[in-house]
Design an enzyme around this catalytic site. Structure first.
Site, PDB file in Angstrom:
ATOM      1  N   TYR A 147       0.771  -0.992   0.045  1.00 28.36           N
ATOM      2  CA  TYR A 147      -0.114   0.046   0.145  1.00 28.36           C
ATOM      3  C   TYR A 147       0.871   1.304   0.039  1.00 28.36           C
ATOM      4  O   TYR A 147       0.620   2.225   1.080  1.00 28.36           O
ATOM      5  CB  TYR A 147      -0.998  -0.158   1.336  1.00 28.36           C
ATOM      6  N   VAL A 181      16.641  -6.549  10.564  1.00 27.73           N
ATOM      7  CA  VAL A 181      16.113  -5.252  10.038  1.00 27.73           C
ATOM      8  C   VAL A 181      14.879  -4.803  10.849  1.00 27.73           C
ATOM      9  O   VAL A 181      13.897  -5.895  11.190  1.00 27.73           O
ATOM     10  CB  VAL A 181      15.581  -5.582   8.575  1.00 27.73           C
ATOM     11  N   LEU A 182      14.726  -3.811  11.160  1.00 30.49           N
ATOM     12  CA  LEU A 182      13.362  -2.942  11.810  1.00 30.49           C
ATOM     13  C   LEU A 182      12.627  -2.358  10.638  1.00 30.49           C
ATOM     14  O   LEU A 182      13.393  -1.610   9.870  1.00 30.49           O
ATOM     15  CB  LEU A 182      13.884  -2.052  12.925  1.00 30.49           C
ATOM     16  N   ILE A 184       9.474   0.297  10.522  1.00 33.45           N
ATOM     17  CA  ILE A 184       8.434   1.056  11.094  1.00 33.45           C
ATOM     18  C   ILE A 184       7.383   1.418  10.418  1.00 33.45           C
ATOM     19  O   ILE A 184       7.330   2.022   9.144  1.00 33.45           O
ATOM     20  CB  ILE A 184       9.273   2.290  11.488  1.00 33.45           C
ATOM     21  N   SER A 209      -1.992  -0.975  13.331  1.00 33.68           N
ATOM     22  CA  SER A 209      -3.199  -1.494  12.929  1.00 33.68           C
ATOM     23  C   SER A 209      -3.503  -3.059  13.232  1.00 33.68           C
ATOM     24  O   SER A 209      -2.750  -3.919  12.768  1.00 33.68           O
ATOM     25  CB  SER A 209      -3.435  -1.415  11.257  1.00 33.68           C
ATOM     26  N   GLU A 211      -5.538  -5.130  12.036  1.00 30.59           N
ATOM     27  CA  GLU A 211      -6.094  -5.905  10.808  1.00 30.59           C
ATOM     28  C   GLU A 211      -4.624  -6.257  10.099  1.00 30.59           C
ATOM     29  O   GLU A 211      -4.640  -7.345   9.319  1.00 30.59           O
ATOM     30  CB  GLU A 211      -7.212  -5.203  10.011  1.00 30.59           C
ATOM     31  N   GLN A 212      -3.802  -5.126  10.048  1.00 26.75           N
ATOM     32  CA  GLN A 212      -2.524  -5.393   9.419  1.00 26.75           C
ATOM     33  C   GLN A 212      -1.735  -6.289  10.004  1.00 26.75           C
ATOM     34  O   GLN A 212      -1.205  -7.201   9.472  1.00 26.75           O
ATOM     35  CB  GLN A 212      -1.762  -3.905   9.348  1.00 26.75           C
ATOM     36  N   CYS A 364      -5.883  11.946  -5.483  1.00 22.20           N
ATOM     37  CA  CYS A 364      -4.533  11.559  -5.152  1.00 22.20           C
ATOM     38  C   CYS A 364      -3.841  11.585  -6.057  1.00 22.20           C
ATOM     39  O   CYS A 364      -2.606  11.885  -6.413  1.00 22.20           O
ATOM     40  CB  CYS A 364      -4.497  10.480  -4.055  1.00 22.20           C
TER      41      CYS A 364
END
Length: 393
Positions: A147, A181-182, A184, A209, A211-212, A364
């Site tokens: 996304y 690996v982070l 964010i 989230s 749901e994520q 957008c």
């Protein structure tokens, strides 16, 4: 450019609706003329007015009234994305007189008086937008569930563009097997899954989230990936690399220092940090009120000036890559997918939601096509990091 003319059964065809013959106020007509847009004209991007009350709503509420009146089926445009391209290219709000200026000053005051992106409010956009329904995003996005803007330099379709973007990020970060690996803002796990499968790294992802988090955990079963529901301000530990894709837009200027100080603390001395974010062409104190209310609650786009200022004395900018026009293509591809998926989605969502989502994606797309909106990937390092960094495209 993709033609946005497809229809769904529950939306009346454009030619079947009666346009209002009431002339728009002179100030609206003059502003529209500057953009090459007419009310009830014959160009595909012209505004077809079905209810003359839309004029008052635009004059008194600005972009919020414009968007809500579209959701309420009071006007239509055959090519909505191009309408916004033309309006934004001429900075249309600057030409709407004293009423618009008063409204603008009020919005600037409201949005900047308080910190709208505190830890307590960080989860609002997750509940409002990202938790809307995984069925929507599964219908709209590609198989990677990315996304964020795809990379279209050598891509023929959305899935390729997103995989090329993910691989570009991995190569820019110079990922090596076994690295920690982070991520964010991990979304539905697209980067975590790709990097773990293709580069052999361990990924710790965070999201605001639920749901994520659920879907990301399901997609990464069996991989060295952990996904936590967490705000970036609560992170601890040390990582070889850090990546943040499409999350910085939710941080807010009052928290930029906290965000980058946190990244400094979390990144190892020889590490790299890739920041993938939407940017805006000029520093602005306001947020579009329609986007803020209906899509991205409490968001704020950074300018190059704001980013450079906060990075000064913190990180070395190894690379700054802009491919904002690719977001236009990405958004229009999302629209095609969403529109195709609508017959199934319509059993759970109403026409007003359909028009809201159409307005969101097309406005957008016009934003990026006008180049008010840009897409940046910055590669950052700590001072003292050994060796040369070579930029990749």
């Amino acid at each position: 450019m993709t033609d946005s003319t497809s229809k769904v059964p529950h939306v009346k065809p454009r030619e079947a609706r009666q346009s209002q013959t009431v002339a728009p106020p002179a100030i609206l007509k003059e502003a529209a003329d500057l953009a090459g847009v007419s009310f009830n004209g014959d160009q595909p991007w012209d505004i077809q007015v079905f209810d003359s009350r839309v004029y008052r709503r635009v004059l008194t509420q600005g972009s919020l009234g414009f968007g809500e009146s579209y959701m309420d089926n009071m006007w239509e445009s055959h090519q909505l994305d191009e309408l916004f391209h033309r309006l934004l290219k001429v900075d249309i709000e600057k030409h709407l007189g004293s009423v618009a200026k008063i409204r603008l000053y009020f919005e600037m005051f409201r949005q900047n008086l308080f910190n709208r992106q505190t830890s307590k409010r960080a989860y609002e956009v997750g509940k409002k937008h990202y938790d809307t329904g995984n069925d929507i995003f599964q219908g709209m996005l590609d198989s990677t569930m990315s996304y964020s803007c795809g990379y279209w330099a050598k891509a023929d379709n959305l899935a390729q563009a997103q995989k090329h973007k993910l691989d570009l990020i991995c190569r820019k970060l110079m990922l090596q097997p076994g690295e920690q690996v982070l991520e964010i803002g991990c979304g539905w796990g697209s980067f975590a899954q790709y990097a773990a499968e293709n580069y052999g790294v361990e990924v710790h992802g965070i999201t605001i989230s639920k749901e994520q988090q659920t879907m990301a955990q399901q997609r990464c079963v069996g991989l060295p990936v952990t996904i936590e529901l967490m705000d970036y301000r609560d992170l601890e530990g040390q990582f070889d690399k850090i990546v943040s894709i499409g999350m910085f837009e939710h941080v807010g200027p009052k928290n930029y220092s906290i965000y980058f100080d946190s990244a400094m603390k979390l990144l190892k001395p020889e590490g790299l940090f890739l920041l993938h974010t939407i940017g805006i062409h000029a520093t602005s104190l306001k947020v579009d009120p329609w986007i803020d209310k209906y899509i991205f609650r409490n968001g704020k786009l950074p300018s190059a000036e704001e980013l450079a200022s906060v990075l000064n004395s913190r990180f070395v900018i190894e690379d700054w890559h802009n491919f904002g026009t690719d977001y236009d293509k990405t958004l229009m591809a999302w629209w095609e997918n969403f529109d195709k998926a609508w017959p199934d989605l319509s059993t759970h969502y109403d026409e007003r939601f359909y028009r809201m989502w159409k307005y969101y994606l097309h406005s957008c797309a016009g934003f990026f096509r006008s180049k008010q909106g840009q897409l940046w990937q910055l590669v950052l390092s700590k001072r003292g990091r050994e060796g040369e960094y070579r930029s990749l495209r």
